[in-house]
Design a protein around this motif. Structure first.
Motif, mmCIF file in Angstrom:
data_model
loop_
_atom_site.group_PDB
_atom_site.id
_atom_site.type_symbol
_atom_site.label_atom_id
_atom_site.label_comp_id
_atom_site.label_asym_id
_atom_site.label_seq_id
_atom_site.Cartn_x
_atom_site.Cartn_y
_atom_site.Cartn_z
ATOM 1 N N ASN B 184 -8.501 4.672 0.709
ATOM 2 C CA ASN B 184 -8.299 4.276 2.098
ATOM 3 C C ASN B 184 -7.647 2.899 2.185
ATOM 4 O OD1 ASN B 184 -9.498 6.114 4.389
ATOM 5 N ND2 ASN B 184 -10.758 6.427 2.563
ATOM 6 N N VAL B 187 -3.882 3.149 1.071
ATOM 7 C CA VAL B 187 -3.004 3.687 2.114
ATOM 8 C C VAL B 187 -2.860 2.680 3.252
ATOM 9 C CG1 VAL B 187 -2.799 5.473 3.889
ATOM 10 C CG2 VAL B 187 -3.398 6.098 1.534
ATOM 11 N N ALA B 188 -3.974 2.066 3.651
ATOM 12 C CA ALA B 188 -3.943 1.159 4.803
ATOM 13 C C ALA B 188 -3.159 -0.125 4.518
ATOM 14 C CB ALA B 188 -5.367 0.816 5.243
ATOM 15 N N CYS B 189 -3.061 -0.497 3.253
ATOM 16 C CA CYS B 189 -2.325 -1.715 2.900
ATOM 17 C C CYS B 189 -0.937 -1.406 2.401
ATOM 18 C CB CYS B 189 -3.063 -2.480 1.811
ATOM 19 S SG CYS B 189 -4.512 -3.247 2.434
ATOM 20 N N ALA B 190 -0.547 -0.154 2.469
ATOM 21 C CA ALA B 190 0.762 0.222 1.942
ATOM 22 C C ALA B 190 0.891 -0.250 0.504
ATOM 23 C CB ALA B 190 1.886 -0.336 2.806
#
Lengths: 339, 339, 339, 339
Positions: B184, B187-190
């Motif tokens: 998670n 993905v959220a921090c690229a």
């Protein structure tokens, strides 16, 4: 004012610090106000060697005041420390018709400026940008305030879990060779103990280890609570991890080492850093117009002023002695007795 | 409802998680509503051995919904895993006239509950509280959402300085043996790459190291940018620090290892964790009144329900496969091509 | 797959929401992966009328995952609701060789999509982006989670000063015509009372005013504490300010009205919104490739799926009844007795 | 030092400010170090009338350094402004065997101290705690830094949505009758315009309205962008809401008014406020021991010092003129030209 610069070269150098973008914006806004162009060079002094600058117009700095990092990027530049490198940099400035060079960075970057002086005769201004706050002559440097706030927010979280488990934490903070960050964070987080250059030398390592062990043991016996020790990087051989291991091996004390690391360099700058960066950026352009040279823009007693670059890099700024004294004599001693 | 409990024992156990206090508050509020007393035991199962509880009235939980950690504290309790320990705990519950026991914790804590069952016949309810989100049967556990948000805020700061220097960072995240946090956050921090149990096994270590090295080298050649690899703790032998060292030694690649550590456990719970903790606390009391036993309160598809404790501890919850697939097939591959 | 789109038009419409940029990035990354071009149109549907799009390549979406607002901007577009406007928009899509249109927005924006259908036969996909969380068919919408977190952080600060002065605050929250934000924030902030569409109708205004007055008076008599009432915008005629005035005029009760306002729309998206926006953006491109049309991408029970646009705009999503019941029956009643 | 106080009365008065708890903790720690007792009185000067204090030992201040608000609470106290009230307060101090009184608050609170002087001859020390930063004689007051940071975080969010919609916002900030908050926030947020006591008088209202309207119209014509005007409370008759209405009615300009309100008073204090509060708390106790009386603890040029209370309340502190000049002459003018 017939001699005011027509084109300024601008770069950020050394470790990046929150607020550098705010300073870039302020330089560009003030320069625009006085009809001066600003050329941005990338990757610190490398940009002068590469000669691939960008014209920074107002739209280039729109809404960057709140961004961490630096849009001009930064980097080490060993080549710049050679005669060839300095000449090449000077050449670029001449080719690009720059009358002045503004560098946002720390004392290493300012030393670079002075070295360039031998090969180029434009105006040179330094703006102190470093989270370490170790530049002599300015009450504050861009980035210090944000770094301290980032660290206390992190340690507040560590305190939560430390309290829940009544644990001992050793938190390592940045600061290169000065304790500005460490002491301010230590006091602001009510750290039970602070270990920094100002109150410890590696000669007393064994003695200090013993003292810490006794202190921790005493705290654990007399009350249920957490214990947080903040230490400056480079102050204990091997850092927080080594210190935790030594406490375990020599005194069977369990503790958890946390190295806060690079989060201290990033993040949106806080208000203080945005304001001081803006004031310094404007002041730097005004200093150029006033014909100043080889100076660092500084804040002293809430006022903008100029300090000779030579003087700024001579000594490392000392930490506020009141803060150390208050912590050493009263806060730490008393805090450990909380029951 | 003549059989509804009159006095509930309540404790938090295992690793602390943001939102545990919100759950404590909800249990106390709901119990008060149904005229049930709540006894708080401290330091996890140790509290049952020590027999020194506190009556938790409404004022004891006033304004704690937003506090990190747990006011009931937590701790390991090896003694509780012995026959003697279990008997002693059961004794305490009998002496204190507790009809029911609510434990907020992870699967280890729930296993403890089931073990106690042999010595005590009160009602037992588990509330899933762990940042790891690895409890099977509940879509979410208390603390996971906050831990992920804490981690992305930290990595956003790291991204700032990584961008400024076009550097490679390897950031190690918590999660014990599952990649819920890591994927998670990645993905959220690229994050350019994610390394977790779901997409890596230590058998492929050499191959993976080579692949990472190639990827990083390719990124560095084709564009100026930062590269952030997030890895789950326990997934690479020696962790982020070892991986950085191996990249350097084998492929001469410079990278910086950051172990985010215990900041992920602390901090004021976010809205999601406060709401789910509150719903679970209320549901736990309602479940007791309904006569349920040996169950864990869970959220499935936005609804509260009960799951047999036995079932909850049997398997570790799998990560959402869509998320892994999206990252592996599309996001990571494409992100590395950004120029 | 011979019929997969070659060029997608993309726009954001309606009230902006944190995470819209994350969705834009995901669409561009996924499209790039499948060799599809993405044209970004600015200012919502105005962009289709103005016909001045930008090709969104990978570099255009670099590092935007964490930015609030929308790089494609948004705006009202009354012209689009006319026959002429719709035809002009369709013309643009044809001229620009777009096979598909993805719109990130709320139900109004989706109604616009369906209206356009009469004039253009490309594929159409909606992605639910609104802080209000009122789109039927998806468990969550992009921006809701961040808006709730922003609100609780603000109210936590209000609680501090409310506690210090033992004051009454009436805090007005966004949400248009649904109480998703208000109820979640109310529970997460331990608000003493929540006033929203789900538990109040304006017909009962006088009765409610009296009830609130009694409740507040009772709280003030029995204990020293603060009292926070959160209310949904549009639920009380004149809003929080009017309610505070009426309490003063009719019952001589002093309270402070706070309208949180547009801070709820901005800010860096939290992890939940970044992850769901990323999953939805990838899923939207996959849905296009699968030949889907006139659907909204949704999350149901943690899985991505598609919902007919027609269905999505038919009803407003209901709030979780458990949450309302828990608050109404237990939390609010009990919380007011805290001493 | 035979005359050092044995028991100190401590209270917080006036508007609460983040960092007051840090000051309370520091007073208690330092007093404990010098074997002095501290009695905490609640609700400001009301506590002296009510005579129901609490002995503040070390455990009472454990971990409060990071809490917003004040554990001693605050309140207005009209009774204290009467002869009877003052005598009653003096009586309490005598009965409770207090040798000294420390008050954390603003200039109104300090005037209260001086009034009490006529009826009581103990030592009196003021610690400047107010978000307004308007106390003459100290470079900073406790709470100012946090309030400014809270405001810029809120306005950063507003900027996101303002950018997305290219909207005009009028944001009203606290500060009573000085522009310290407004000007610092305005500069730190790159506000296009700042309206405060320092650059506007209500006499020029019509002229200013026209000027603002022209400026906004010009900005809207020449570029797509947001426009944020920050205004100090009390500076425009009717505040931000009235100003927005007048712009609409007279010049048909749409803008959104935001009153940030009480969020500026709360929240965990930032590092600056924790450190300065700690230093001031320690210095207050040291000043008592040194026999000082009727003084306010202040920070001047990074050093602790004492200022006569009489002098501190005589004038309101002026805002840094450099900041106003830089904004007025360069930043605002230039910023509006950003394209």
């Amino acid at each position: 004012m017939g001699n005011q610069p027509k084109r300024i070269a601008l770069l950020t150098s050394g470790g990046d610090a929150p607020g550098m973008n705010a300073a870039i914006r302020a330089v560009v806004l003030a320069a625009h106000h006085f009809h001066i162009e600003v050329l941005g060079f990338f990757h610190g002094y490398n940009g002068l060697l590469e000669n691939d600058p960008t014209l920074l117009d107002l739209s280039a700095v729109n809404d960057i005041i709140r961004l961490g990092g630096t849009i001009l990027k930064s980097a080490r530049c060993p080549q710049f420390q050679t005669e060839t490198g300095l000449k090449q940099a000077a050449n670029t400035l001449v080719k690009q018709h720059c009358d002045a060079l503004i560098v946002i960075g720390g004392d290493g970057s300012f030393a670079g400026l002075l070295a360039l002086k031998q090969h180029w005769d434009g105006q040179m201004i330094g703006i102190p940008g470093t989270i370490d706050n170790d530049i002599d002559g300015s009450d504050a440097t861009i980035g210090f305030s944000t770094a301290v706030n980032t660290a206390i927010n992190a340690i507040d979280k560590i305190r939560d879990t430390a309290n829940a488990f009544e644990r001992i934490f050793i938190v390592e903070l940045m600061g290169r060779h000065s304790g500005h960050i460490t002491f301010n964070v230590g006091v602001a987080c009510a750290a039970e103990q602070v270990l920094s250059f100002e109150n410890f030398s590696a000669d007393n390592r064994e003695q200090k280890l013993k003292q810490l062990a006794q202190e921790i043991a005493s705290v654990q016996q007399t009350r249920h609570n957490s214990y947080i020790l903040v230490i400056a990087e480079n102050v204990w051989p091997g850092g927080a991890t080594a210190l935790a291991r030594e406490l375990k091996e020599t005194f069977a004390i369990d503790s958890t080492a946390c190295v806060l690391g690079h989060i201290q360099r990033g993040g949106s700058p806080d208000a203080k850093d945005r304001v001081i960066a803006t004031k310094m950026g404007v002041a730097a352009v005004q200093a150029l117009i006033n014909g100043e040279n080889e100076v660092m823009i500084a804040e002293q007693n809430s006022r903008m002023c100029s300090v000779a670059l030579k003087q700024a890099i001579q000594h490392q700024k000392k930490i506020n002695p009141n803060l150390v004294a208050a912590h050493e004599n009263i806060l730490a001693v008393t805090a450990q007795n909380q029951c």
